[in-house]
Design an enzyme around this catalytic site. Sequence first.
Site, PDB file in Angstrom:
ATOM      1  N   TYR A  58     -17.397 -25.117  -1.516  1.00  0.00           N
ATOM      2  CA  TYR A  58     -18.793 -25.056  -1.813  1.00  0.00           C
ATOM      3  C   TYR A  58     -18.666 -23.911  -3.185  1.00  0.00           C
ATOM      4  CZ  TYR A  58     -23.785 -24.202  -2.262  1.00  0.00           C
ATOM      5  OH  TYR A  58     -25.182 -24.078  -2.628  1.00  0.00           O
ATOM      6  N   GLU A 100     -25.248 -27.487  -7.568  1.00  0.00           N
ATOM      7  CA  GLU A 100     -24.402 -27.349  -6.428  1.00  0.00           C
ATOM      8  C   GLU A 100     -23.247 -28.279  -6.411  1.00  0.00           C
ATOM      9  OE1 GLU A 100     -26.247 -25.969  -1.969  1.00  0.00           O
ATOM     10  OE2 GLU A 100     -26.843 -28.106  -2.879  1.00  0.00           O
TER      11      GLU A 100
END
Length: 390
Positions: free
Chosen positions: A109, A197
């Site tokens: 991530y 993101e």
Amino acid sequence: MNLHEYQAKALFSSYDIPVPAGRVADTPEAAAEAAGALGSGPWVVKAQAHTGGRGKAGGVVLAKTPEAVAEAARSLLGKRLITRQTGPAGLPVGKVLVESASDIQREFYLGGLLDRARSRITFMASAEGGMDIEEVAARAPERILTTVVDPAAGLQPYQARYLGFGIGLRGAALKQFGTILRGLYRLYTEKDLSLVEINPLILTGADELVALDAKINLDDNALWRHPDLEALRDPSQEDTREAQARRFDLNYIALDGDIGCMVNGAGLAMATMDLVKLEGGAPANFLDVGGGTTAERVTEAFKLILSDEKVKVVWVNIFGGIVRCDLIAEGILAAARSIEIGVPVVVRLQGTRAEVGLRMLAESGLDFITEEDFAQAARRAVAIAREGRT
Ligand code: GDP
Ligand code: MN
């Protein structure tokens, strides 16, 4: 404003952030053609909708033949995709992104956002990629590494090393991570993002980092500086009432409750929602009609509030400082003439020409409930929402 994945990935590409080869399509035939143009399979067909959690909701389909790509596109296009982020109504899918499937060795991530407490852009990375980052934050917060960028110094090489090393990258991949983070920071600042993101950022079988997913939120207050990005807006993905409000320069945010609120000034609007909550009610919306408001905008605001079928009562709470309360009353009456107000309306007018405004409402022959006191008006609105007009 949010971007679609395919739009975000195009931006990534222009900032040295590697993405899978892909093409966007809006028909099954175009999807199969896109697959052919990308080379040999397998491919991934991804529903383009402003939501995450598409994988679990069937919005990401692996296909081994161009026919299977067309089939996947047919199953997604023109439908609504319901994920745990969209609510039961889901979002329409007008396009799919067809990509050459990647070979995933590891999933990470990587995200960037504005830390409002520090007033600084902050990057976060985790070795637990591919899953819900909120879930990781709740279960194992130590698995998320954070670094805060000093705006005067800019992103420093040690910060990229800290994040990259921390999630387990070494050698060439660690170096590549630095390039990606530099690109992200430049993208964030140059395009005025409010969130970016990559989940997952993957390490391929060939030890290369690739952004497999892409999410970008743009800062609405800076959109005027980026007409090219504003042009990427997809109204089909946005709340129709919020879009309507934008056209009339009204500050409207849809909420879950049943008390429609029409207020002037953001501070008073916040206080109004607080009081509704305090009295045990729930606002249906935040709506600031602004300081220099006109009868026309009040009419539009009224229409907007009433177009939400959850609304059981409308509470108009206006403090006339710059705005004149008689103009507000005129707007309410104009709204009452042009649409049927099928719910009780509690009106609190205070300040400039309030008596005139209240008299206009009283003499209209329409059934308005007027209250002078702020708390009393809140109680009345909440009681009506709960028990109906008594
Ligand atoms: P999201 O569910 O909306 O966040 O959509 P993502 O783009 O993150 O895709 C969801 C999941 O699909 C990813 O976490 C991967 O596990 C899987 N996926 C997506 N693209 C590929 C691919 O090219 N190859 C493989 N093997 N899996 C993929
Ligand atoms: Mn994702």
